[in-house]
Design a protein around this motif. Sequence first.
Motif, PDB file in Angstrom:
ATOM      1  N   ILE A   1       0.841  -1.201   0.000  1.00 53.23           N
ATOM      2  CA  ILE A   1       0.000   0.000   0.000  1.00 53.23           C
ATOM      3  C   ILE A   1       0.873   1.248   0.000  1.00 53.23           C
ATOM      4  CG2 ILE A   1      -1.674   1.340   1.342  1.00 53.23           C
ATOM      5  CD1 ILE A   1      -2.749  -1.332   2.421  1.00 53.23           C
ATOM      6  N   ALA A   2       1.911   1.234   0.833  1.00 52.33           N
ATOM      7  CA  ALA A   2       2.818   2.379   0.906  1.00 52.33           C
ATOM      8  C   ALA A   2       3.451   2.652  -0.454  1.00 52.33           C
ATOM      9  CB  ALA A   2       3.904   2.118   1.952  1.00 52.33           C
ATOM     10  N   SER A   3       3.863   1.597  -1.148  1.00 55.30           N
ATOM     11  CA  SER A   3       4.497   1.738  -2.456  1.00 55.30           C
ATOM     12  C   SER A   3       3.527   2.301  -3.487  1.00 55.30           C
ATOM     13  CB  SER A   3       5.029   0.383  -2.923  1.00 55.30           C
ATOM     14  OG  SER A   3       5.583   0.486  -4.221  1.00 55.30           O
ATOM     15  N   CYS A   4       2.313   1.789  -3.492  1.00 54.62           N
ATOM     16  CA  CYS A   4       1.318   2.238  -4.479  1.00 54.62           C
ATOM     17  C   CYS A   4       0.898   3.685  -4.257  1.00 54.62           C
ATOM     18  CB  CYS A   4       0.078   1.342  -4.430  1.00 54.62           C
ATOM     19  SG  CYS A   4       0.331  -0.314  -5.097  1.00 54.62           S
ATOM     20  N   LEU A   5       0.800   4.078  -3.002  1.00 53.74           N
ATOM     21  CA  LEU A   5       0.324   5.429  -2.689  1.00 53.74           C
ATOM     22  C   LEU A   5       1.473   6.419  -2.496  1.00 53.74           C
ATOM     23  CD1 LEU A   5      -2.599   4.617  -0.202  1.00 53.74           C
ATOM     24  CD2 LEU A   5      -2.697   5.004  -2.677  1.00 53.74           C
ATOM     25  N   ASP A   6       2.677   5.945  -2.603  1.00 55.17           N
ATOM     26  CA  ASP A   6       3.870   6.778  -2.463  1.00 55.17           C
ATOM     27  C   ASP A   6       3.923   7.460  -1.099  1.00 55.17           C
ATOM     28  OD1 ASP A   6       6.276   7.831  -3.283  1.00 55.17           O
ATOM     29  OD2 ASP A   6       5.378   9.626  -4.190  1.00 55.17           O
ATOM     30  N   ILE A   7       3.658   6.649  -0.065  1.00 56.15           N
ATOM     31  CA  ILE A   7       3.777   7.132   1.308  1.00 56.15           C
ATOM     32  C   ILE A   7       4.592   6.107   2.079  1.00 56.15           C
ATOM     33  CG2 ILE A   7       1.614   8.442   1.300  1.00 56.15           C
ATOM     34  CD1 ILE A   7       0.225   6.089   2.600  1.00 56.15           C
ATOM     35  N   SER A   8       4.978   6.447   3.300  1.00 57.13           N
ATOM     36  CA  SER A   8       5.798   5.525   4.082  1.00 57.13           C
ATOM     37  C   SER A   8       4.938   4.430   4.704  1.00 57.13           C
ATOM     38  CB  SER A   8       6.526   6.291   5.194  1.00 57.13           C
ATOM     39  OG  SER A   8       5.607   6.730   6.176  1.00 57.13           O
ATOM     40  N   GLU A   9       5.576   3.341   5.007  1.00 56.98           N
ATOM     41  CA  GLU A   9       4.869   2.237   5.658  1.00 56.98           C
ATOM     42  C   GLU A   9       4.374   2.671   7.035  1.00 56.98           C
ATOM     43  OE1 GLU A   9       5.646  -2.518   6.615  1.00 56.98           O
ATOM     44  OE2 GLU A   9       7.080  -1.353   5.413  1.00 56.98           O
ATOM     45  N   LYS A  10       5.132   3.557   7.694  1.00 55.02           N
ATOM     46  CA  LYS A  10       4.722   4.082   8.998  1.00 55.02           C
ATOM     47  C   LYS A  10       3.422   4.881   8.862  1.00 55.02           C
ATOM     48  CE  LYS A  10       6.377   6.927  12.844  1.00 55.02           C
ATOM     49  NZ  LYS A  10       7.513   7.744  13.366  1.00 55.02           N
ATOM     50  N   THR A  11       3.294   5.622   7.765  1.00 59.08           N
ATOM     51  CA  THR A  11       2.074   6.404   7.529  1.00 59.08           C
ATOM     52  C   THR A  11       0.885   5.479   7.308  1.00 59.08           C
ATOM     53  OG1 THR A  11       3.332   8.236   6.574  1.00 59.08           O
ATOM     54  CG2 THR A  11       0.987   8.123   6.041  1.00 59.08           C
ATOM     55  N   VAL A  12       1.111   4.376   6.610  1.00 58.38           N
ATOM     56  CA  VAL A  12       0.034   3.403   6.389  1.00 58.38           C
ATOM     57  C   VAL A  12      -0.439   2.842   7.720  1.00 58.38           C
ATOM     58  CG1 VAL A  12      -0.586   1.183   5.379  1.00 58.38           C
ATOM     59  CG2 VAL A  12       0.842   2.780   4.092  1.00 58.38           C
ATOM     60  N   LYS A  13       0.510   2.521   8.603  1.00 60.36           N
ATOM     61  CA  LYS A  13       0.153   1.995   9.921  1.00 60.36           C
ATOM     62  C   LYS A  13      -0.658   3.022  10.708  1.00 60.36           C
ATOM     63  CE  LYS A  13       4.078  -1.172  10.356  1.00 60.36           C
ATOM     64  NZ  LYS A  13       5.304  -1.504  11.131  1.00 60.36           N
ATOM     65  N   HIS A  14      -0.276   4.290  10.558  1.00 58.85           N
ATOM     66  CA  HIS A  14      -1.014   5.362  11.236  1.00 58.85           C
ATOM     67  C   HIS A  14      -2.457   5.408  10.731  1.00 58.85           C
ATOM     68  CE1 HIS A  14      -2.202   9.294  12.747  1.00 58.85           C
ATOM     69  NE2 HIS A  14      -2.486   9.655  11.503  1.00 58.85           N
ATOM     70  N   TYR A  15      -2.635   5.330   9.411  1.00 62.03           N
ATOM     71  CA  TYR A  15      -3.976   5.349   8.837  1.00 62.03           C
ATOM     72  C   TYR A  15      -4.789   4.137   9.294  1.00 62.03           C
ATOM     73  CZ  TYR A  15      -3.558   9.379   5.746  1.00 62.03           C
ATOM     74  OH  TYR A  15      -3.446  10.656   5.238  1.00 62.03           O
ATOM     75  N   MET A  16      -4.111   2.999   9.422  1.00 59.27           N
ATOM     76  CA  MET A  16      -4.814   1.803   9.883  1.00 59.27           C
ATOM     77  C   MET A  16      -5.337   2.008  11.303  1.00 59.27           C
ATOM     78  SD  MET A  16      -5.134  -0.484   7.599  1.00 59.27           S
ATOM     79  CE  MET A  16      -5.834  -1.575   8.818  1.00 59.27           C
ATOM     80  N   THR A  17      -4.532   2.620  12.150  1.00 61.27           N
ATOM     81  CA  THR A  17      -4.959   2.902  13.522  1.00 61.27           C
ATOM     82  C   THR A  17      -6.161   3.844  13.529  1.00 61.27           C
ATOM     83  OG1 THR A  17      -2.698   2.621  14.365  1.00 61.27           O
ATOM     84  CG2 THR A  17      -4.249   3.835  15.758  1.00 61.27           C
ATOM     85  N   VAL A  18      -6.087   4.877  12.706  1.00 59.96           N
ATOM     86  CA  VAL A  18      -7.183   5.850  12.615  1.00 59.96           C
ATOM     87  C   VAL A  18      -8.455   5.170  12.120  1.00 59.96           C
ATOM     88  CG1 VAL A  18      -8.014   7.908  11.415  1.00 59.96           C
ATOM     89  CG2 VAL A  18      -5.655   7.823  12.280  1.00 59.96           C
TER      90      VAL A  18
END
Length: 226
Positions: free
Chosen positions: A172-189
Amino acid sequence: MCISVAFVDDHPILLEGLVSLYSGKSDLEIVAKGENAVDALRIVEEHSPHVLVLDLSMPGDAVAAIELIAQKYQDTRVIVFTANSSIETAIQILNYGVSGYVLKGSSAGDLHQAIRTVYDGETFISAGFATKVIMAMKTAEMRRRKQAQQRLSLREEQIVRHLMRGSTNREIASCLDISEKTVKHYMTVLMQKLDARNRLEVVLAAQRLEVLPDGLAERNATGRIN
């Protein structure tokens, strides 16, 4: 000044009874009567009564007639006089702009009071039934507010859709050009916003909010969501 009133009901005995009973009221003037939805529209167009009292269960599309009268003939107040005690129906009809909802079985005094109340620009609902309707309307409003709070942002929707494809956080991070840490943050939200405990519950909750097509979550539940 007398309040001009018209009655519409497809039960002849009841209709004649209403006309006879309320013709004797010094503050009311009965200007017309009818038996169906077409009559209701004709009466409003020809007589412009202050108050129109009509049943829901009569020939023709009574609901459509009510909606049209409420929108186009705003000088006429509409009272629905019905045996239908469905709260959902009452809310629907009130949302169309009717001024009163009176259950058959009410006293003659109640209907008289309803006519005077709506003529004064207020809303009248049969006692007892009114409490149930108001509570249901408040509950529906709270539900709408909660759903509005749960509405997903564009980025959150993108992440949910990737979850449906079975994508990992790294993918997901690769496809959206964001960090894996940001993806984890969104998952928490997402889990907090949707009251979900895991990735699958996030997807199912998002589907209930109509973010995803119906059935998509179930078809992919055996994929790499967990």
